[in-house]
Design an enzyme around this catalytic site. Structure first.
Site, PDB file in Angstrom:
ATOM      1  N   GLY A   1     -26.476 -17.120  32.628  1.00  0.00           N
ATOM      2  CA  GLY A   1     -27.121 -18.299  33.188  1.00  0.00           C
ATOM      3  C   GLY A   1     -28.082 -18.947  32.215  1.00  0.00           C
TER       4      GLY A   1
ATOM      5  CE  LYS B   1     -14.159 -19.578  33.204  1.00  0.00           C
ATOM      6  NZ  LYS B   1     -13.844 -18.107  32.972  1.00  0.00           N
TER       7      LYS B   1
ATOM      8  CD  GLU C   1     -27.230  -7.798  39.116  1.00  0.00           C
ATOM      9  OE1 GLU C   1     -26.959  -8.134  40.274  1.00  0.00           O
ATOM     10  OE2 GLU C   1     -27.141  -8.578  38.139  1.00  0.00           O
TER      11      GLU C   1
ATOM     12  CB  CYS D   1     -25.709 -10.722  43.071  1.00  0.00           C
ATOM     13  SG  CYS D   1     -25.073 -11.906  44.271  1.00  0.00           S
TER      14      CYS D   1
ATOM     15  N   GLY E   1     -23.228 -15.555  38.398  1.00  0.00           N
ATOM     16  CA  GLY E   1     -23.008 -14.494  37.426  1.00  0.00           C
ATOM     17  C   GLY E   1     -24.317 -13.914  36.951  1.00  0.00           C
TER      18      GLY E   1
ATOM     19  CD  GLU F   1     -26.194 -16.060  44.714  1.00  0.00           C
ATOM     20  OE1 GLU F   1     -25.568 -14.986  44.807  1.00  0.00           O
ATOM     21  OE2 GLU F   1     -26.329 -16.869  45.647  1.00  0.00           O
TER      22      GLU F   1
END
Length: 479
Positions: free
Chosen positions: A227, A169, A373, A278, A222, A244
């Site tokens: 998550g 996806k 972030e 990331c 993501g 991750e």
């Protein structure tokens, strides 16, 4: 350039949604919009191949498929890189590097496909315990837009090498390049339905993949917030998760470091994919004795980077993924600049989705812009007096994905690397990633490891087969 769904070996669905070049705002193609119905069909196709064929047992076939896929990708590498830059906005040099890395990684896992080893024990006389690593089953892979080629491959390649089947996806923003990579499977002996593709603009397909009992493993790259939602959705089926998630990479620079040489490298590490990676360098911690030098040199290095269309080979920083994201990041940076102790460089938005770098200095690592972030070209500078303070500041975060240490003192570099709570610590380098070396994070940076041999663990189950074979006639027990 259109992207349809690929389910059970058939291209289905009508492309109706535009894929936008973030450098210009122009449509470069269209993709089909799927949902739960397409996800269910893809799950059924993947389940059939896994449950009803010898795919999971045929390591030689799997190796042949991966090698043929790598060859097909290699044949299309320049067109894939160009499409990646047009759809994602990153520089063409970064796109070429990403496609090359993806091809290398497919070949790496092709090599491992025929050596997923177990082991055998005899825990007591005549009892044979065999430990086998078996394919976990059907894998759903939710791919982000920032590095869609290599982040697809680092999950899909080990999953296929292990004997799993898959549903991919992609992110809506990079549907075209993912579909182009899937089309390369048509030049292989991949069984129909072993790999499937479902596109969507919303979240219905992703939600179905997360909560479906027909999916055995979900691999997601993501944000940490997403998550956590996936973990909740996956709880009822208790599927394996490979996650991750976010990061806030810290670069610890000691007094013996060559600031003139390091500052340009940190600037590029901070602005890779326009700061949308990331593992990008987001916090620079510098020893107080070199703080003045770092302020000047890092600000200058960031300011010298050329912002422009990624397709121009002279560009250092391409567009962010879209205009809405650029505006959101710019708003967050504006808040940070208003509260930071010192503004060293102020970036500015331009064009459709461009944003030049910003550098601020701040003493308190608990400030929101030192903790959150911020997915764009934004860097914080912090000062420390000694190793203990550097460790405390660097580890004062909910994340633990990556960090780097910059010093000419070898023992110091190693003890710092051991003290930092991160899945990867680079010494005198940053963002050095290999197919052979595992990546993943501590704490809220995720679960599991991708890349390297240990990535196979995310897509396999360990089975113990115990057989009482007995001992040969004439062999007497000792007790």
């Amino acid at each position: 350039m259109n992207a349809r769904h690929w389910i059970a070996g058939e291209w289905t669905g009508r492309p109706t949604l535009d894929s936008i070049d973030p450098a210009t705002g122009e449509a470069i193609g269209q993709y089909a919009d799927g949902g739960a119905h397409e996800a269910d069909a893809a799950i059924a196709a993947a389940r059939h191949v896994f449950d009803r064929t010898t795919w999971a047992q045929d390591a030689r076939l799997r190796q042949d498929v991966l090698l043929a896929w790598a060859a097909a990708l290699d044949h299309e590498r320049e067109s894939l890189a160009t499409l990646l830059t047009r759809e994602n906005g990153k520089t063409i040099a970064q796109s070429r590097g990403e496609i090359a890395g993806a091809i290398s990684e497919v070949r790496y896992y092709a090599g491992l496909a025929r050596h997923i080893a177990g082991h055998v024990l005899e825990p007591e006389p005549g009892t044979i315990s065999t430990m086998l690593r078996e394919a976990a089953g059907v894998v759903a892979i939710i791919v982000p837009w920032n590095a869609p080629a290599v982040l697809l491959v680092r999950s899909l390649a080990p999953a296929l090498a292990a004997g799993c089947t898959a549903i991919v996806k992609p992110a809506a923003q990079t549907s075209l390049v993912t579909a182009a990579m899937m089309r390369c499977f048509e030049l292989t002996a991949l069984p129909k339905g072993a790999v499937n593709l479902v596109n969507e603009r919303g979240y219905a397909a992703s939600e179905r993949l997360a909560d479906s009992h027909g999916v055995d493993v979900l691999s997601f790259t993501g944000s940490t917030a997403t998550g956590k939602k996936i973990m909740v959705a996956a709880a009822d089926s208790i599927k394996k998760l490979s996650l991750e998630l976010g990061g806030k990479s810290c670069c610890v620079v000691f007094g013996d470091a060559d600031i003139d040489a390091i500052a340009p490298r940190l600037a590029r590490a901070a602005t890779i994919i326009s700061g949308q990676q990331c593992t990008a360098a987001r916090r620079v911690l510098v020893h107080a004795s070199r703080a003045a030098d770092m302020r000047e040199k890092l600000a200058s290095a960031l300011a010298s980077l050329k912002v422009g269309p990624g397709i121009d080979p002279a560009t250092d920083i391409g567009a962010l993924i879209d205009a809405a994201t650029r505006d959101s990041v710019e708003h967050t940076i504006e808040r940070a600049c208003a509260t930071a102790d010192r503004l060293l460089l102020r970036g500015a938005p331009s064009g459709h989705a461009f944003l030049s770098p910003t550098l601020v200095e701040h003493a308190d690592p608990k400030a929101f812009f030192c903790q959150d972030e911020i997915f764009g070209p934004f860097v914080t500078l912090e000062v420390f007096e000694n190793e203990q303070e550097a460790i405390l500041k660097a580890n004062d975060t909910v994340f633990g994905l990556s960090a780097s240490v910059w010093t000419n003192d070898g023992p110091r570099a190693f003890r710092m690397a051991r003290a930092l709570r991160n899945g990867t610590v680079w010494i005198n380098d940053h963002n050095k990633l290999f197919a052979e070396a595992e990546t993943g994070g501590y704490r809220q940076s995720g679960l599991g490891r991708l890349h390297g041999y240990d990535a196979l663990a995310d897509f396999t189950e360990l089975k113990h087969i115990c057989m009482p074979a007995g001992v040969a006639d004439g062999i007497a027990p000792l007790r």
